[in-house]
Design an enzyme around this catalytic site. Structure first.
Site, PDB file in Angstrom:
ATOM      1  N   LYS A   1      34.814  47.680  23.728  1.00  0.00           N
ATOM      2  CA  LYS A   1      36.274  47.902  23.759  1.00  0.00           C
ATOM      3  C   LYS A   1      36.990  46.565  24.004  1.00  0.00           C
ATOM      4  O   LYS A   1      36.360  45.581  24.436  1.00  0.00           O
ATOM      5  CB  LYS A   1      36.616  48.910  24.851  1.00  0.00           C
ATOM      6  CG  LYS A   1      36.203  48.475  26.249  1.00  0.00           C
ATOM      7  CD  LYS A   1      36.349  49.612  27.251  1.00  0.00           C
ATOM      8  CE  LYS A   1      35.881  49.197  28.631  1.00  0.00           C
ATOM      9  NZ  LYS A   1      35.843  50.335  29.560  1.00  0.00           N
TER      10      LYS A   1
ATOM     11  N   ARG B   1      40.334  60.294  37.029  1.00  0.00           N
ATOM     12  CA  ARG B   1      41.003  59.666  35.904  1.00  0.00           C
ATOM     13  C   ARG B   1      40.875  60.673  34.759  1.00  0.00           C
ATOM     14  O   ARG B   1      41.638  61.601  34.699  1.00  0.00           O
ATOM     15  CB  ARG B   1      40.345  58.304  35.625  1.00  0.00           C
ATOM     16  CG  ARG B   1      41.326  57.207  35.335  1.00  0.00           C
ATOM     17  CD  ARG B   1      40.693  55.846  35.268  1.00  0.00           C
ATOM     18  NE  ARG B   1      39.459  55.812  34.491  1.00  0.00           N
ATOM     19  CZ  ARG B   1      38.797  54.696  34.178  1.00  0.00           C
ATOM     20  NH1 ARG B   1      39.270  53.527  34.574  1.00  0.00           N
ATOM     21  NH2 ARG B   1      37.690  54.730  33.471  1.00  0.00           N
TER      22      ARG B   1
ATOM     23  N   TYR C   1      55.655  22.637  37.841  1.00  0.00           N
ATOM     24  CA  TYR C   1      56.817  23.493  38.103  1.00  0.00           C
ATOM     25  C   TYR C   1      56.839  23.920  39.557  1.00  0.00           C
ATOM     26  O   TYR C   1      55.810  24.296  40.121  1.00  0.00           O
ATOM     27  CB  TYR C   1      56.739  24.744  37.231  1.00  0.00           C
ATOM     28  CG  TYR C   1      57.033  24.504  35.766  1.00  0.00           C
ATOM     29  CD1 TYR C   1      58.275  24.016  35.350  1.00  0.00           C
ATOM     30  CD2 TYR C   1      56.079  24.789  34.804  1.00  0.00           C
ATOM     31  CE1 TYR C   1      58.542  23.811  34.004  1.00  0.00           C
ATOM     32  CE2 TYR C   1      56.344  24.596  33.451  1.00  0.00           C
ATOM     33  CZ  TYR C   1      57.577  24.107  33.065  1.00  0.00           C
ATOM     34  OH  TYR C   1      57.848  23.914  31.741  1.00  0.00           O
TER      35      TYR C   1
ATOM     36  N   MET D   1      52.332  27.123  30.874  1.00  0.00           N
ATOM     37  CA  MET D   1      51.993  27.887  29.669  1.00  0.00           C
ATOM     38  C   MET D   1      50.885  27.204  28.870  1.00  0.00           C
ATOM     39  O   MET D   1      49.967  27.866  28.371  1.00  0.00           O
ATOM     40  CB  MET D   1      53.243  28.045  28.803  1.00  0.00           C
ATOM     41  CG  MET D   1      53.088  28.985  27.646  1.00  0.00           C
ATOM     42  SD  MET D   1      54.740  29.381  27.015  1.00  0.00           S
ATOM     43  CE  MET D   1      54.310  30.380  25.624  1.00  0.00           C
TER      44      MET D   1
HETATM   45  C1  LIG Z   1      34.453  50.255  29.979  1.00  0.00           C
HETATM   46  C2  LIG Z   1      33.586  51.421  30.208  1.00  0.00           C
HETATM   47  C3  LIG Z   1      32.241  51.244  30.540  1.00  0.00           C
HETATM   48  C4  LIG Z   1      31.630  49.867  30.776  1.00  0.00           C
HETATM   49  O1  LIG Z   1      31.963  49.419  32.062  1.00  0.00           O
HETATM   50  P1  LIG Z   1      31.371  48.017  32.617  1.00  0.00           P
HETATM   51  O2  LIG Z   1      31.761  48.018  34.043  1.00  0.00           O
HETATM   52  O3  LIG Z   1      32.061  46.942  31.833  1.00  0.00           O
HETATM   53  O4  LIG Z   1      29.927  48.068  32.380  1.00  0.00           O
HETATM   54  C5  LIG Z   1      31.450  52.364  30.668  1.00  0.00           C
HETATM   55  N1  LIG Z   1      31.964  53.609  30.493  1.00  0.00           N
HETATM   56  C6  LIG Z   1      33.261  53.819  30.193  1.00  0.00           C
HETATM   57  C7  LIG Z   1      33.756  55.212  30.027  1.00  0.00           C
HETATM   58  C8  LIG Z   1      34.105  52.739  30.050  1.00  0.00           C
HETATM   59  O5  LIG Z   1      35.397  52.948  29.744  1.00  0.00           O
END
Ligand SMILES: *Cc1c(COP(=O)(O)O)cnc(C)c1O
Length: 349
Positions: free
Chosen positions: A22, A121, A246, A294
């Protein structure tokens, strides 16, 4: 990435391994992930359009959508491109019930039914899980149903608000003997909690060489997949009382040499990194001074007398764990990887 995947598999104890890609493979790029994770059992991600891109790029093994389908068009794309997907709420089940009949030809879509085992969640609560499972089972044309949950504290198993053991027990009790393969572990569980391995693990950050917990990545023999480099593009000599950057946040207490580095928050370097955030100049560890801007940041060259315009700078990666930089900046390696900005030139090595 290949090496880190092998480490994930070594810990997985025979479980199949999803490489989580992802967020454009945590900032590393989908095409690179596809090569690096060629040995994974599947690729898991959030973004349906990127999932389709993985098919276009030639990935033939399983792909799964970790948050499932966001709308009916995603569902059609998932069926067309043989994508597996999570189902975590009633609305997604309704979407499946309302979908035009699935193609009668195999493979039937594999679904990952998600339980909320305490993280609060996504997912069905344990007392609603079996009903969701039965409802899903009644939808014609569905293949395997994998039983999935996600851990809140695999990096902190003794967390008194939700100990890891309680979450695992809650998951098992919610399933109450339902048949099906299970998917529980993220990187932290893969590396440290064999009791959570089950049938599929979902490894993310560890595959990119970041640590998912307080233990340094190197202690797990993980290697950084990404090194963020730049150069010194300017030098200033300060006298006592001179301020830099800055807001004039850093003030020299004595004469000193400082280097201006071509890297800033428009490259994904965290603006909130305070004075002293570690940096390597000519391979020597030093720290940032004052505010990150930046396009530039400023480093202390005290004791690095050979540093000059053109000297190599490593912001994180090779020789400087991203997790150390993240910690100094009050965040985690995950966020720094994902925030790498498009303007950074990528050099594959
Ligand atoms: C992102 C994610 C993972 C991986 O998590 P890591 O801590 O990066 O290994 C596993 N399961 C779900 C549902 C996720 O969204």
């Amino acid at each position: 990435m290949q090496h880190n995947l092998a480490i994930a598999r070594r810990h997985a104890g025979g479980a199949k391994v999803w490489a989580v890609v992802k967020g454009d493979a945590y900032g590393h790029g989908l095409a690179r992930a596809l090569k690096g994770f060629a040995d994974a059992d599947g690729l898991a991600l959030i973004e349906p359009d990127y999932a389709v891109r993985l098919r276009t790029l030639g990935w033939r093994k399983p792909i799964m959508l970790l948050e499932g389908c966001f709308d009916a068009a995603d569902l059609q794309a998932a069926l067309r491109h043989d994508l597996q997907f999570a189902v975590h709420n009633d609305e997604q089940i309704a979407m499946l019930e309302a979908a035009p009949p699935f193609p009668a030809m195999p493979p039937l879509p594999t679904i990952h039914l998600k339980m909320n085992s305490g993280m609060n969640r996504l997912g069905f609560r344990p007392d609603a899980f079996r009903a969701a499972h039965a409802r899903l089972r009644n939808v014609a044309g569905i293949g395997e149903i994998v039983l999935m949950t996600h851990l809140a504290n695999a990096d902190d198993p003794g967390n008194p608000r939700l100990p890891l053991a309680r979450q695992l027990r809650c998951f098992e009790e919610g399933l109450r003997g339902l048949p099906g393969r299970r998917s529980i572990a993220n990187s932290a569980a893969d590396l440290q909690h064999p009791e959570a391995l089950a049938d599929w693990v979902r490894a993310g950050v560890m595959l990119y060489g970041g640590t998912p917990c307080a233990t340094p990545a190197a202690d797990f023999e993980l290697r950084p997949a990404m090194t963020l480099r730049s150069e010194i593009i300017g030098i200033q000599k300060l006298t006592a009382g001179d301020a830099v950057g800055y807001g004039s946040h850093f003030v020299a207490q004595q004469p000193m040499r400082i280097g201006i580095v071509a890297c800033g928050y428009a490259d994904g370097y965290p603006r909130l990194a305070p004075t002293g955030t570690p940096v390597l100049v000519n391979g020597v560890r030093t720290g940032t001074l004052g505010r990150i801007s930046m396009d530039m940041l400023i480093v202390d060259l005290s004791g690095i007398d050979d540093a000059a315009v053109g000297s190599p700078v490593i912001l994180w990666g090779d020789g400087l764990p991203i997790d150390e930089v993240a910690q100094a900046a009050g965040t985690i390696g995950y966020e720094l990887m994902c925030a790498l900005a498009p303007r950074v030139r990528i050099e594959d090595v």
